[in-house]
Design an enzyme around this catalytic site. Sequence first.
Site, mmCIF file in Angstrom:
data_model
loop_
_atom_site.group_PDB
_atom_site.id
_atom_site.type_symbol
_atom_site.label_atom_id
_atom_site.label_comp_id
_atom_site.label_asym_id
_atom_site.label_seq_id
_atom_site.Cartn_x
_atom_site.Cartn_y
_atom_site.Cartn_z
ATOM 1 N N HIS A 189 0.825 -1.210 0.000
ATOM 2 C CA HIS A 189 0.000 0.000 0.000
ATOM 3 C C HIS A 189 0.859 1.260 0.000
ATOM 4 C CE1 HIS A 189 -3.666 2.338 1.255
ATOM 5 N NE2 HIS A 189 -2.721 3.137 1.732
ATOM 6 N N GLU A 190 1.785 1.336 0.947
ATOM 7 C CA GLU A 190 2.628 2.536 1.044
ATOM 8 C C GLU A 190 3.547 2.661 -0.168
ATOM 9 O OE1 GLU A 190 1.915 4.775 3.063
ATOM 10 O OE2 GLU A 190 0.585 3.585 4.331
ATOM 11 N N HIS A 193 1.749 4.612 -2.764
ATOM 12 C CA HIS A 193 1.893 6.064 -2.547
ATOM 13 C C HIS A 193 3.263 6.539 -3.043
ATOM 14 C CE1 HIS A 193 -1.779 6.934 -0.471
ATOM 15 N NE2 HIS A 193 -1.539 6.147 0.556
ATOM 16 N N HIS A 196 3.289 7.006 -6.723
ATOM 17 C CA HIS A 196 2.557 8.223 -7.063
ATOM 18 C C HIS A 196 3.475 9.442 -6.923
ATOM 19 C CE1 HIS A 196 -1.645 10.343 -6.636
ATOM 20 N NE2 HIS A 196 -1.036 10.640 -7.762
#
Length: 398
Positions: A189-190, A193, A196
């Site tokens: 998940h991280e 980020h 991104h």
Amino acid sequence: ASYVLEDNMAKNPKNVYKLLEKIWKPALKVAKKEAKLFQEMIKKEGKNFRLKPWDWFYYAEKVRKEKYDLDEELLRPYFKLENCIEGVFYVASKLYGIKFEERFDLPKYHPDVKVYEVKEENGKHIGIFYVDYFPRESKRSGAWMTNLREQSKIDGEKRPIILNVGNFTKPTKEKPSLLSLEELETLFHEFGHFLHGLLTDCTYETLSGTNVPRDFVELPSQIMENWALEPEVLKVYAKHYQTGEVIPKELVDKIINSRKFNKGFATVEYLAASFLDMDYHTLREPLKENPMLFEERRMKKIGLIDEIVPRYRSTNFQHIFSGGYFAGYYSYIWAEVLEADAFSYFKENGIFNRKIADSFRKNILERGGTEDPMELYKKFRGREPEVKPLLKKRGLLD
């Protein structure tokens, strides 16, 4: 609500209510079936009381053990941290053609930290990636992504320097750092980020990377979690730290099958709180009645069953009164709709389909907050997101 949502992907309260209602009906239907199942178990045990909200998790756990028999501690030996990092690098390389090279000549703020330089396939520098995964006294709990420098072009090209931070179990002399299933998904998940923030290509740092509306920012992170349990990816990293054996298919099947268990409850209690948030923030007059009576009326209106209460009660709903999520608690499920719809696009055409990955990079990851997020999503997907992939993923379809 109208003021807050104008800058978000949802745009207005009507669109939020519309989304919540689309998911509410099928989720409530499944939750009622779950309640009936637990009530039958109470009767089977020779008891005659009616299931209450405080009984739910007790009986859910009983049924979960009976149906799925999944001991998550048996998964840890297959999720050695270093291997999991290799796995997430593998996914990024397959999707976007980027390469990771550990650097030992760059400054670090703590001995536990590792530093990587990230490059394009042609060797062009993209950015620097710090990973800081172990707890220490001076560190807060949880996991997050943050920047030491954001990408921009205003005074010449500045490439990003990004951190992924976690609090995973530290290795010992006898045993490496072994992740739980939840920690594994947190790592992926991280890392979403991070991608991104890394692959952004904007002029101004205030619009680059993760500087996007709240109901859009979780798309790149939540979609990454999907690759963690894909068979092709598991073969790369999910190997027993002692034997090197790849995680058995029967264990993976148990994980997949148990994923849809109790999802009616989980979805309903969350959506109930999301409705409550919007109900408070769409009031046009100061509330004169007791907040708990207001909550009771609103929950009856949407048909919430007595066995379930909203995830947060009115008097302790810190997210929406002091946590920055005023008229925004819906954004978690909005982002899930986006990621489920986006990942279904990959699943239908190949989880490493380079053409789709290039489109996701060009239209989502690179653009930051420079365009309306719905327009960016439509450029990627060719249409607006649909709810059906999320309902399917959560087991809420008949």
